[in-house]
Write an enzyme that holds these catalytic residues in place. Sequence first.
Site, PDB file in Angstrom:
ATOM      1  N   ASP A   1       3.066   6.076  -6.791  1.00 35.12           N
ATOM      2  CA  ASP A   1       3.704   5.593  -6.089  1.00 35.12           C
ATOM      3  C   ASP A   1       5.670   5.403  -7.208  1.00 35.12           C
ATOM      4  OD1 ASP A   1       2.777   5.390  -3.722  1.00 35.12           O
ATOM      5  OD2 ASP A   1       2.143   3.804  -3.134  1.00 35.12           O
TER       6      ASP A   1
ATOM      7  N   HIS B   1      -2.358  -1.850  -9.909  1.00 32.58           N
ATOM      8  CA  HIS B   1      -2.403  -1.527  -8.879  1.00 32.58           C
ATOM      9  C   HIS B   1      -4.147  -2.204  -9.248  1.00 32.58           C
ATOM     10  CE1 HIS B   1      -5.899   1.621  -6.608  1.00 32.58           C
ATOM     11  NE2 HIS B   1      -4.623   2.132  -6.591  1.00 32.58           N
TER      12      HIS B   1
ATOM     13  N   HIS C   1       0.686  -1.522   0.011  1.00 38.31           N
ATOM     14  CA  HIS C   1       0.232  -0.286  -0.422  1.00 38.31           C
ATOM     15  C   HIS C   1       0.925   1.297  -0.056  1.00 38.31           C
ATOM     16  CE1 HIS C   1      -3.554   2.356   0.877  1.00 38.31           C
ATOM     17  NE2 HIS C   1      -3.870   2.353   1.610  1.00 38.31           N
TER      18      HIS C   1
END
Length: 428
Positions: free
Chosen positions: A362, A306, A267
């Site tokens: 990210d 994702h 995460h």
Amino acid sequence: MPDNSLTIVDNRTGREVTVPIVDGTIRATDLRELSVTDGDGGLLSYDPAFLNTANCRSAITYIDGDAGILRYRGYPIEQLAEQATFLETAYLLLEGELPTAAQLRAWEDEVRLHTYVHTNVTKFLEGFRYDAHPMGMLLGAVGALSTFYPDAKNIADPGNRRLQRVRLLAKVPTIAALAFRHSRGLPYVYPRNDLDYIGNFVNMTFEIGGRHEPNPVLQRALEILLILHADHEQNCSTSAVRGVGSSHVDPFSAVSAGIAALYGPLHGGANEAVLRMLDEIGETGNVPAFIEEVKGGGGRLMGFGHRVYKSYDPRATLVKRIADEVFEQTGLNPKLEIALELERIALEDEYFVSRKLYPNVDFYSGLIYQAMGYPTDYFTVLFALGRLPGWIAQWDEMLNDAEQKIARPRQVYVGAAERDVVPIADRG
Ligand code: ACO
């Protein structure tokens, strides 16, 4: 038979049941009608990791993963990143509407009033080892805030809930900055309420000897990154906040559960993992071998893939733009070259294309945070600062939802049937 319904034939019994379809969903509890014997509780739906189960009705964030769309309260993320401040976005998430100029000023003043933490919080932080991970410090200290504000237990009072939300928004950056200073062995810098939300946070992290020259481009870049992270509907950490909050614990404890969930490398910890991966790869020449290793099952390409975005992550596009602006200020980072090469190869490779694996938010955010001067283990703390408005907006929505109860999933028991305890002396 109504159009908006589903008819299920239970071939075990020949029974036919028609259940309504509302907003593209059936209610899992309607399946209870499908039972084989009296008292068996009826049919359960089995959905590990909630791949196909909605747990709530929410009016906060809309995502279309196939089309790469993200909207907060209906507003496209691209427009908010362009035009809004972080506190304005937080107001939108919490109150449902963008503030007027007067409302925004009042909101900023309100948050400013609460930026200080009890000095015992600093003593609490001093108890951590010099090399304590700042996410561990953040989750411990935010949980500890519940002991400083016992009134926060009164979650039935909307006015009280609002006060705690403001306290969280105001104090979490202060705690995050204290954790940063602790890990560097630097004296604590207290909030400066003449600065704006982001300016104050940056000052609390980087001020040395009473001085810090803010760079407006870097501060705005940080602000946009926080806006991009501000909510993402029912992700792991938000589900943790909702799940823990559903026991009616105070919001400091519920948010610290969210911080714990965010800490994990699948995460929020992914931005940190991306930097470690880039370090491990070392140079662009090693990228093809690394990609082959990933394809062979030797680890994952961190910052790729994702659960909901199966075309591209709209935040990643914006983050890449911010990266260009930031690197113009700070100079190029050699790791950026490795990241660009990884992205180039992965986007052409059948393995990643067929699995719809694209860069997520990210992939580049860690490189930007590093260019700003934040150490790798601090990246997830920055993510937590961004996600905070989302957590508390979702927490409040959950408490206002008359259909919600304490979260308590069912299970399919696959263990041993009843058996007797054998005395220890007789066990083989
Ligand atoms: N690198 C290589 N292969 C991958 C990756 C990756 N990053 N992500 C998924 N895959 C592969 C899986 O091995 C699987 O392959 P298979 O079908 O041959 O078994 C397939 O793609 C589907 O993967 P799942 O694990 O089923 O996908 P899921 O939706 O459960 O996982 C997740 C999503 C956790 C984000 C995953 O893509 C991942 O681990 N990515 C790397 C970590 C990361 O970047 N996390 C940040 C997420 S964004 C955020 O939290 C803000």
